[in-house]
Design a protein around this motif. Sequence first.
Motif, PDB file in Angstrom:
ATOM      1  N   LEU A   1       0.771  -1.297   0.206  1.00 57.37           N
ATOM      2  CA  LEU A   1      -0.031   0.197   0.028  1.00 57.37           C
ATOM      3  C   LEU A   1       0.772   1.142   0.018  1.00 57.37           C
ATOM      4  N   SER A   2       0.482   2.098  -0.679  1.00 59.71           N
ATOM      5  CA  SER A   2       1.086   3.527  -0.745  1.00 59.71           C
ATOM      6  C   SER A   2       0.904   4.347   0.381  1.00 59.71           C
ATOM      7  N   GLU A   3       1.816   5.164   1.079  1.00 57.05           N
ATOM      8  CA  GLU A   3       1.642   6.053   1.698  1.00 57.05           C
ATOM      9  C   GLU A   3       0.568   7.109   1.534  1.00 57.05           C
ATOM     10  N   LYS A   4       0.239   7.155   0.079  1.00 58.75           N
ATOM     11  CA  LYS A   4      -0.676   8.320  -0.277  1.00 58.75           C
ATOM     12  C   LYS A   4      -2.122   7.922   0.264  1.00 58.75           C
ATOM     13  N   ILE A   5      -2.441   6.790   0.438  1.00 57.80           N
ATOM     14  CA  ILE A   5      -3.668   6.296   0.911  1.00 57.80           C
ATOM     15  C   ILE A   5      -4.004   7.234   2.274  1.00 57.80           C
ATOM     16  N   GLY A   6      -3.141   7.957   2.673  1.00 53.51           N
ATOM     17  CA  GLY A   6      -3.262   8.849   4.037  1.00 53.51           C
ATOM     18  C   GLY A   6      -4.055  10.080   3.346  1.00 53.51           C
ATOM     19  N   ASN A   7      -3.949  10.195   2.076  1.00 54.52           N
ATOM     20  CA  ASN A   7      -4.732  11.453   1.517  1.00 54.52           C
ATOM     21  C   ASN A   7      -6.266  11.278   1.614  1.00 54.52           C
ATOM     22  N   LEU A   8      -6.852  10.192   1.840  1.00 57.29           N
ATOM     23  CA  LEU A   8      -8.021   9.760   1.851  1.00 57.29           C
ATOM     24  C   LEU A   8      -8.850  10.177   3.177  1.00 57.29           C
ATOM     25  N   LYS A   9      -8.901  11.149   3.389  1.00 59.97           N
ATOM     26  CA  LYS A   9      -9.297  11.514   4.818  1.00 59.97           C
ATOM     27  C   LYS A   9     -10.371  11.281   5.145  1.00 59.97           C
ATOM     28  N   SER A  10     -11.445  10.888   4.164  1.00 61.05           N
ATOM     29  CA  SER A  10     -12.818  10.428   4.512  1.00 61.05           C
ATOM     30  C   SER A  10     -12.986   9.016   4.636  1.00 61.05           C
ATOM     31  N   LEU A  11     -12.085   8.193   4.476  1.00 60.02           N
ATOM     32  CA  LEU A  11     -11.968   6.631   4.137  1.00 60.02           C
ATOM     33  C   LEU A  11     -12.562   6.142   5.540  1.00 60.02           C
ATOM     34  N   SER A  12     -13.486   5.576   5.396  1.00 62.96           N
ATOM     35  CA  SER A  12     -14.170   4.590   6.526  1.00 62.96           C
ATOM     36  C   SER A  12     -14.123   3.214   6.436  1.00 62.96           C
ATOM     37  N   PHE A  13     -14.302   2.837   5.127  1.00 59.88           N
ATOM     38  CA  PHE A  13     -14.264   1.264   5.015  1.00 59.88           C
ATOM     39  C   PHE A  13     -13.133   0.922   3.927  1.00 59.88           C
ATOM     40  N   LEU A  14     -12.132  -0.095   4.385  1.00 55.42           N
ATOM     41  CA  LEU A  14     -11.200  -0.498   3.553  1.00 55.42           C
ATOM     42  C   LEU A  14     -11.195  -2.000   3.502  1.00 55.42           C
ATOM     43  N   SER A  15     -11.144  -2.440   2.243  1.00 58.47           N
ATOM     44  CA  SER A  15     -11.245  -3.899   2.176  1.00 58.47           C
ATOM     45  C   SER A  15     -10.097  -4.419   1.092  1.00 58.47           C
ATOM     46  N   VAL A  16      -8.868  -4.847   1.524  1.00 56.97           N
ATOM     47  CA  VAL A  16      -7.735  -5.050   0.477  1.00 56.97           C
ATOM     48  C   VAL A  16      -7.376  -6.508   0.828  1.00 56.97           C
ATOM     49  N   ALA A  17      -8.256  -7.299   1.257  1.00 53.54           N
ATOM     50  CA  ALA A  17      -8.001  -8.733   1.701  1.00 53.54           C
ATOM     51  C   ALA A  17      -7.667  -9.596   0.304  1.00 53.54           C
ATOM     52  N   ASN A  18      -7.256 -10.728   0.413  1.00 51.50           N
ATOM     53  CA  ASN A  18      -7.005 -11.646  -0.434  1.00 51.50           C
ATOM     54  C   ASN A  18      -6.524 -11.207  -1.933  1.00 51.50           C
ATOM     55  N   LEU A  19      -5.361 -10.209  -1.509  1.00 50.45           N
ATOM     56  CA  LEU A  19      -4.464  -9.983  -2.728  1.00 50.45           C
ATOM     57  C   LEU A  19      -3.376 -10.505  -2.551  1.00 50.45           C
ATOM     58  N   SER A  20      -2.070  -9.636  -2.880  1.00 47.73           N
ATOM     59  CA  SER A  20      -0.788 -10.490  -2.610  1.00 47.73           C
ATOM     60  C   SER A  20      -0.044  -9.273  -2.055  1.00 47.73           C
ATOM     61  N   LEU A  21      -0.578  -8.863  -1.227  1.00 42.22           N
ATOM     62  CA  LEU A  21      -0.037  -7.662  -0.389  1.00 42.22           C
ATOM     63  C   LEU A  21       1.248  -8.108   0.331  1.00 42.22           C
ATOM     64  N   THR A  22       2.380  -7.359   0.881  1.00 39.92           N
ATOM     65  CA  THR A  22       3.468  -7.725   1.605  1.00 39.92           C
ATOM     66  C   THR A  22       3.777  -6.768   2.509  1.00 39.92           C
ATOM     67  N   ASN A  23       4.482  -7.002   3.576  1.00 40.80           N
ATOM     68  CA  ASN A  23       4.834  -6.021   4.691  1.00 40.80           C
ATOM     69  C   ASN A  23       3.789  -5.732   5.571  1.00 40.80           C
ATOM     70  N   ILE A  24       3.270  -6.337   6.448  1.00 41.44           N
ATOM     71  CA  ILE A  24       2.255  -6.136   7.205  1.00 41.44           C
ATOM     72  C   ILE A  24       2.504  -5.007   8.319  1.00 41.44           C
ATOM     73  N   THR A  25       3.796  -4.800   8.410  1.00 39.42           N
ATOM     74  CA  THR A  25       4.186  -3.910   9.575  1.00 39.42           C
ATOM     75  C   THR A  25       4.291  -2.582   8.968  1.00 39.42           C
ATOM     76  N   ARG A  26       4.651  -2.280   7.831  1.00 38.42           N
ATOM     77  CA  ARG A  26       4.524  -1.001   7.230  1.00 38.42           C
ATOM     78  C   ARG A  26       3.075  -0.627   6.674  1.00 38.42           C
ATOM     79  N   THR A  27       2.192  -1.771   6.442  1.00 38.46           N
ATOM     80  CA  THR A  27       0.767  -1.516   6.088  1.00 38.46           C
ATOM     81  C   THR A  27       0.071  -0.920   7.204  1.00 38.46           C
ATOM     82  N   LEU A  28       0.206  -1.584   8.139  1.00 36.07           N
ATOM     83  CA  LEU A  28      -0.617  -1.033   9.558  1.00 36.07           C
ATOM     84  C   LEU A  28      -0.089   0.353   9.932  1.00 36.07           C
ATOM     85  N   GLN A  29       1.331   0.530   9.769  1.00 33.22           N
ATOM     86  CA  GLN A  29       1.779   1.847  10.415  1.00 33.22           C
ATOM     87  C   GLN A  29       1.292   3.019   9.260  1.00 33.22           C
ATOM     88  N   ILE A  30       1.194   2.498   8.076  1.00 32.12           N
ATOM     89  CA  ILE A  30       0.407   3.559   7.177  1.00 32.12           C
ATOM     90  C   ILE A  30      -1.029   3.636   7.296  1.00 32.12           C
TER      91      ILE A  30
END
Length: 711
Positions: A385-414
């Motif tokens: 996930l890009s840090e730019k997702i932080g631009n979505l100030k109104s984002l309430s619901f995010l579902s990115v399950a069952n993809l092939s994402l990596t680096n859970i630590t960085r993802t949760l920090q973002i």
Amino acid sequence: MRSHHCPNSSRFPLPFLGLALVLLISLAPPTSSCTEQEKSSLLQLLAGFSQDGGLGASWRNDTDFCTWEGITCSPNRTVSDVLLASRGLEGSISQFIGNLTGLLRINLSCNSLSGGLPLELVSSSSILVLDVSFNRLTGALSELPSLTPARPLQVVNISSNLFTGRFPSTTWEVMKSLVALNASNNSFTGQLPTTLCLSAPSFVVLELSFNEFSGNIPPGLGNCSMLKLLGAGYNNLSGTLPDEVFKVTSLEHLSLPNNWLEGALDGIIKLTNLVTLDLGGNKLSGNIPDSIGQLKSLEELHLEQNHISGELPSALSNCTHLTTISLKGNQFHGELTKVNFSNLPNLKKIDLLHNNFIGNIPESLYSCSNLTALRLSGNHLHGQLSEKIGNLKSLSFLSVANLSLTNITRTLQILGRSRSLTNLFIGSNFLHEAIPEDDSIDGFENLHVLSMSDCSLSGTIPGWLSKLTHLRMLFLQSNQLTGPIPEWTSSLNLLFYLDISNNSFIGEISTALMEMPMLKSDRTAPKVFFELPVYLFSPFIQYLKPGAFPKVLNLAINNFTGAIPEEIGQLRALVALNLSSNKLSGEIPQEICNLRNLQVLDLSVNHLTGIIPAALNNLNILSEFDITNNDLEGPIPTGGQLSTFPDSSFDGNPKLCGPVIANPCGSAVADPELTNSREQISTNAIFAIAFGAFFGVGVLYDQMVLTRYFG
């Protein structure tokens, strides 16, 4: 599920309400003299109510009926309006209401009226607006006689009742002034009516959703040259969309979801005034045409649950008014980067669940600053996930399950920086990574639902979860987590659904779980609002506010040892308890019989001994029960709830006896070879089936049973 509960807001699509209001304001009252017959007709209407909502105190024979509650008279003291919506009325509608010769508007909506709809209301020579929606009216609608002169009805709303039978056809031939007709949420059968397209030249709104209409969409609808809204979703319509419908260029709202419609979408681009296009839940195929960019007014695009394929056309970027894109459950492929989402500044919801998109998440998505819900789960996207997702100030619901994402630590920090985030589903990613346990994970102060299931994550339950004080539902199932349950679990005051099944947790079941406030309290579980509809088992049953969510504790398929704590009896609010497939020993505690709200109980595949407590018979609403594959003994209590379960609920306990399992007490021990051992069956699946059987029509979630289904 169809609802007959009257909502607080509009009962119609917005265009329907707008038209009705215009009519209510603009229609001038007629001039006629007041008669005693009108007072008598009103009193007969009152007499038909078995519950009058207090009207009797106002509707007195010795007072001026023009001053009665809900009654409006014209300057000539002729009754022009009977407006009795939401008054708690019960009983039937008197046919004598048709004797009010100057009546223009009648509104009896949002009551509990029963019986039929008097033909006198439909055949009235004065009524312009008729609203009996959200009642319990039954029976069929009679056809008007063929020689009936033209009637003045302009707005008819009979939605959300219990009407049955074939929908009238010839009746509408005499409704020369009809503008809007709403008969949705009933059980009408037959074909969609078309006669009104020829007889009523100003006809604008036809809403027939949630009925039992069948057959093809009739080409005759093409004669409705002024039609702005056509709604016939949730019926049994089949065939293709006829070319004649595409000639109704006045259409602004085309809503035909959840039918059996086939064919391609090519003709849609002729409807250049479309604001809403909803064809979800059909059997449509082909591609989205490149010319979709011509629909400059399009705000909502719903094509979910079809067989549509191909790439998303770049021309979609030209639909600059789009607020909603729902394409889940299709066969789209290619890269999302072909669409420049930065040209869609009004986008609020994007749902691409379960397609075949590839590549990275497009950077242009992060320009949609009004986005409140984003679901990309179940595609072949990859990366981080890009840090730019932080631009979505109104984002309430995010579902990115069952993809092939990596680096859970960085993802949760973002994601922790997304202050508006309330629902986060990231399961079936980060395979075999370690769950971060340090304090670098912060934020999430408004998170209500967190799912990190099916990731094969290692480690222990991290301490930073204890800071999520607003958390209601936590899903950590199907990982490789170990260690004991932390004591701080009881500090999550709003948590009412915890699933940590299919892990490697050890030790005794922590008494901290027995102190969870929401599982001890009879208070209703706090609401969880989903920006996108989520559902279980059936695409026809969708909820945004799951008030029926149960309180659940699922510890199945772990390595818990020791006895079931006696403190389990404190969790009086529990609806489902699953302790199966562990290494628990000792007896079933008597205190478990205090869980009077329990509907699902699974203790199978453990080492439990002793007898079955007789008081379990008192769990009167228990609907799923499984104690298979233990070492229980003695008679199975009879004469209560346990007698309602099949013998398979008791298999694998050869020392049990009783009529339920056809093993009389006092006889020889049953042959173990005849016992159906189920140790190889996934207890998680057993629980899901049992749980779904009871809650399947009222419980929904984005990622509860498992991410692989809904993401």
